[in-house]
Design a protein around this motif. Sequence first.
Motif, PDB file in Angstrom:
ATOM      1  N   ILE A 199      39.468  42.535  43.185  1.00  0.00           N
ATOM      2  CA  ILE A 199      40.082  42.949  41.930  1.00  0.00           C
ATOM      3  C   ILE A 199      38.992  43.296  40.914  1.00  0.00           C
ATOM      4  CG2 ILE A 199      41.468  42.185  39.958  1.00  0.00           C
ATOM      5  CD1 ILE A 199      43.227  40.647  41.844  1.00  0.00           C
ATOM      6  N   TRP A 200      37.864  42.579  40.947  1.00  0.00           N
ATOM      7  CA  TRP A 200      36.735  42.911  40.068  1.00  0.00           C
ATOM      8  C   TRP A 200      36.213  44.320  40.378  1.00  0.00           C
ATOM      9  CZ3 TRP A 200      31.456  43.555  41.516  1.00  0.00           C
ATOM     10  CH2 TRP A 200      30.577  43.700  40.438  1.00  0.00           C
ATOM     11  N   ILE A 201      36.145  44.666  41.657  1.00  0.00           N
ATOM     12  CA  ILE A 201      35.748  46.023  42.038  1.00  0.00           C
ATOM     13  C   ILE A 201      36.758  47.033  41.481  1.00  0.00           C
ATOM     14  CG2 ILE A 201      35.464  47.621  43.976  1.00  0.00           C
ATOM     15  CD1 ILE A 201      34.354  45.323  45.611  1.00  0.00           C
ATOM     16  N   ALA A 202      38.049  46.699  41.630  1.00  0.00           N
ATOM     17  CA  ALA A 202      39.096  47.584  41.106  1.00  0.00           C
ATOM     18  C   ALA A 202      38.982  47.716  39.590  1.00  0.00           C
ATOM     19  CB  ALA A 202      40.471  47.045  41.492  1.00  0.00           C
ATOM     20  N   GLU A 203      38.608  46.632  38.917  1.00  0.00           N
ATOM     21  CA  GLU A 203      38.447  46.667  37.463  1.00  0.00           C
ATOM     22  C   GLU A 203      37.335  47.625  37.055  1.00  0.00           C
ATOM     23  OE1 GLU A 203      38.125  43.417  33.869  1.00  0.00           O
ATOM     24  OE2 GLU A 203      36.969  43.056  35.687  1.00  0.00           O
ATOM     25  N   ASN A 204      36.253  47.639  37.812  1.00  0.00           N
ATOM     26  CA  ASN A 204      35.167  48.581  37.532  1.00  0.00           C
ATOM     27  C   ASN A 204      35.647  50.023  37.665  1.00  0.00           C
ATOM     28  OD1 ASN A 204      32.272  47.402  37.090  1.00  0.00           O
ATOM     29  ND2 ASN A 204      33.228  46.035  38.577  1.00  0.00           N
ATOM     30  N   ILE A 205      36.446  50.283  38.692  1.00  0.00           N
ATOM     31  CA  ILE A 205      36.996  51.626  38.879  1.00  0.00           C
ATOM     32  C   ILE A 205      37.918  51.992  37.722  1.00  0.00           C
ATOM     33  CG2 ILE A 205      38.420  53.079  40.372  1.00  0.00           C
ATOM     34  CD1 ILE A 205      37.482  51.349  42.738  1.00  0.00           C
ATOM     35  N   ALA A 206      38.764  51.020  37.316  1.00  0.00           N
ATOM     36  CA  ALA A 206      39.735  51.282  36.250  1.00  0.00           C
ATOM     37  C   ALA A 206      39.040  51.562  34.921  1.00  0.00           C
ATOM     38  CB  ALA A 206      40.684  50.084  36.109  1.00  0.00           C
ATOM     39  N   GLU A 222      29.547  51.052  31.549  1.00  0.00           N
ATOM     40  CA  GLU A 222      28.631  50.177  32.263  1.00  0.00           C
ATOM     41  C   GLU A 222      29.444  49.301  33.191  1.00  0.00           C
ATOM     42  OE1 GLU A 222      25.987  47.964  29.770  1.00  0.00           O
ATOM     43  OE2 GLU A 222      25.755  49.606  28.331  1.00  0.00           O
ATOM     44  N   ILE A 223      28.793  48.789  34.209  1.00  0.00           N
ATOM     45  CA  ILE A 223      29.488  47.926  35.160  1.00  0.00           C
ATOM     46  C   ILE A 223      30.025  46.685  34.457  1.00  0.00           C
ATOM     47  CG2 ILE A 223      27.426  46.620  35.837  1.00  0.00           C
ATOM     48  CD1 ILE A 223      28.544  46.663  38.709  1.00  0.00           C
ATOM     49  N   VAL A 224      31.208  46.255  34.856  1.00  0.00           N
ATOM     50  CA  VAL A 224      31.804  45.048  34.288  1.00  0.00           C
ATOM     51  C   VAL A 224      30.952  43.852  34.695  1.00  0.00           C
ATOM     52  CG1 VAL A 224      33.847  43.567  34.258  1.00  0.00           C
ATOM     53  CG2 VAL A 224      34.111  46.057  34.360  1.00  0.00           C
ATOM     54  N   HIS A 225      30.720  42.967  33.739  1.00  0.00           N
ATOM     55  CA  HIS A 225      29.858  41.817  34.003  1.00  0.00           C
ATOM     56  C   HIS A 225      30.363  41.026  35.210  1.00  0.00           C
ATOM     57  CE1 HIS A 225      27.772  37.957  33.382  1.00  0.00           C
ATOM     58  NE2 HIS A 225      26.878  38.672  32.696  1.00  0.00           N
ATOM     59  N   ILE A 226      29.438  40.615  36.040  1.00  0.00           N
ATOM     60  CA  ILE A 226      29.786  39.891  37.272  1.00  0.00           C
ATOM     61  C   ILE A 226      30.565  38.609  36.969  1.00  0.00           C
ATOM     62  CG2 ILE A 226      27.654  38.547  37.346  1.00  0.00           C
ATOM     63  CD1 ILE A 226      29.363  40.165  40.386  1.00  0.00           C
ATOM     64  N   GLY A 227      30.359  38.077  35.758  1.00  0.00           N
ATOM     65  CA  GLY A 227      31.067  36.853  35.377  1.00  0.00           C
ATOM     66  C   GLY A 227      32.570  37.032  35.275  1.00  0.00           C
ATOM     67  N   LYS A 228      33.019  38.308  35.170  1.00  0.00           N
ATOM     68  CA  LYS A 228      34.462  38.560  35.092  1.00  0.00           C
ATOM     69  C   LYS A 228      35.176  38.183  36.392  1.00  0.00           C
ATOM     70  CE  LYS A 228      35.171  40.103  30.946  1.00  0.00           C
ATOM     71  NZ  LYS A 228      36.125  39.433  30.028  1.00  0.00           N
ATOM     72  N   ILE A 229      34.405  38.088  37.482  1.00  0.00           N
ATOM     73  CA  ILE A 229      35.020  37.633  38.733  1.00  0.00           C
ATOM     74  C   ILE A 229      35.646  36.262  38.527  1.00  0.00           C
ATOM     75  CG2 ILE A 229      34.557  36.922  41.116  1.00  0.00           C
ATOM     76  CD1 ILE A 229      32.446  39.026  41.302  1.00  0.00           C
ATOM     77  N   SER A 230      34.981  35.447  37.695  1.00  0.00           N
ATOM     78  CA  SER A 230      35.487  34.112  37.395  1.00  0.00           C
ATOM     79  C   SER A 230      36.869  34.174  36.751  1.00  0.00           C
ATOM     80  CB  SER A 230      34.501  33.393  36.466  1.00  0.00           C
ATOM     81  OG  SER A 230      35.024  32.171  36.019  1.00  0.00           O
ATOM     82  N   SER A 231      37.018  35.107  35.801  1.00  0.00           N
ATOM     83  CA  SER A 231      38.316  35.244  35.133  1.00  0.00           C
ATOM     84  C   SER A 231      39.379  35.769  36.091  1.00  0.00           C
ATOM     85  CB  SER A 231      38.186  36.204  33.932  1.00  0.00           C
ATOM     86  OG  SER A 231      37.274  35.698  32.986  1.00  0.00           O
ATOM     87  N   TRP A 232      39.010  36.781  36.896  1.00  0.00           N
ATOM     88  CA  TRP A 232      39.974  37.339  37.845  1.00  0.00           C
ATOM     89  C   TRP A 232      40.347  36.317  38.909  1.00  0.00           C
ATOM     90  CZ3 TRP A 232      43.047  40.982  36.831  1.00  0.00           C
ATOM     91  CH2 TRP A 232      42.674  42.035  36.010  1.00  0.00           C
ATOM     92  N   LEU A 233      39.380  35.468  39.283  1.00  0.00           N
ATOM     93  CA  LEU A 233      39.672  34.416  40.259  1.00  0.00           C
ATOM     94  C   LEU A 233      40.786  33.520  39.746  1.00  0.00           C
ATOM     95  CD1 LEU A 233      39.022  32.673  42.769  1.00  0.00           C
ATOM     96  CD2 LEU A 233      37.255  31.551  41.420  1.00  0.00           C
ATOM     97  N   LEU A 234      40.687  33.116  38.485  1.00  0.00           N
ATOM     98  CA  LEU A 234      41.713  32.246  37.914  1.00  0.00           C
ATOM     99  C   LEU A 234      43.048  32.978  37.787  1.00  0.00           C
ATOM    100  CD1 LEU A 234      39.626  30.421  35.157  1.00  0.00           C
ATOM    101  CD2 LEU A 234      40.533  29.439  37.270  1.00  0.00           C
ATOM    102  N   LEU A 235      42.995  34.261  37.409  1.00  0.00           N
ATOM    103  CA  LEU A 235      44.238  35.022  37.296  1.00  0.00           C
ATOM    104  C   LEU A 235      44.891  35.200  38.662  1.00  0.00           C
ATOM    105  CD1 LEU A 235      46.039  36.489  35.286  1.00  0.00           C
ATOM    106  CD2 LEU A 235      44.783  38.591  35.783  1.00  0.00           C
TER     107      LEU A 235
END
Length: 262
Positions: A199-206, A222-235
Amino acid sequence: MKHIYNLFYFGYLQAISCLFPLIIFVTLALSERMTPFFLPRYDFILIVCILAQIFLLITNFETIDEMKVILVFHIIGLALEIYKVHMGSWSYPEEAIFKIAGVPLYSGFMYASVASYMCQAWRRLDLKLVNWPTSWMTIGLGIAIYGNFFTHHFLYDFRWVLKILVVILFFRTMVYFTIDQTIYRMSLPISFVLIGFFIWIAENIATFFGAWAYPHQQSDWEIVHIGKISSWLLLVIVSFMIVAQLKHTKYEKLAQNKNAAL
């Protein structure tokens, strides 16, 4: 040889399950150049999303029950978007007719697309959960995770505490899925991480196609910060728990009705 075939077939089933998210990504990409001049881009995306959902429903690609789950995610996602935009976490810079508190209504469909994928994958892979925790535990943790998305702006951010609780709660939970009559299994926490990563990869595309913009993307992408994976993981965890709980409740009702008939 059988497992190699199953790997490719697994990829095919995953791709089919992602049809609605794919429609959204294609629309995001094409709408940058092909939006009708009389209609704002965000509203054009909203219309495509609505028509896509109607098409998927009337063609039986999605069931009525799956549509109900998707609607729940649409409402949950839209509420989160309104709050996050208000707090300045990200923004939707383009104009739109159907916009609430700075949030275009199509944004809820991006959360709904995650639900669509989960429902499709659940059905096509015949998912089964073993050692699923009791309902009060999963519901309580889901509420805590969702609530933390709101409260961390003015209270302590409990995401790492919540992640530890997720590991503890689902440590013994296994996901069983079937590919061409062969049953495989995976640890549920590992599946959370994998889905969150993609989903983080998809977020970068979006964001690249202007679906929304984080503060650091206002001038140039710019690329979405890698830390956003943490937020998507919880979601993802919240999303999965809602779908799993609804499935679990449905199976219990079917079992009760079957026992009553006997």
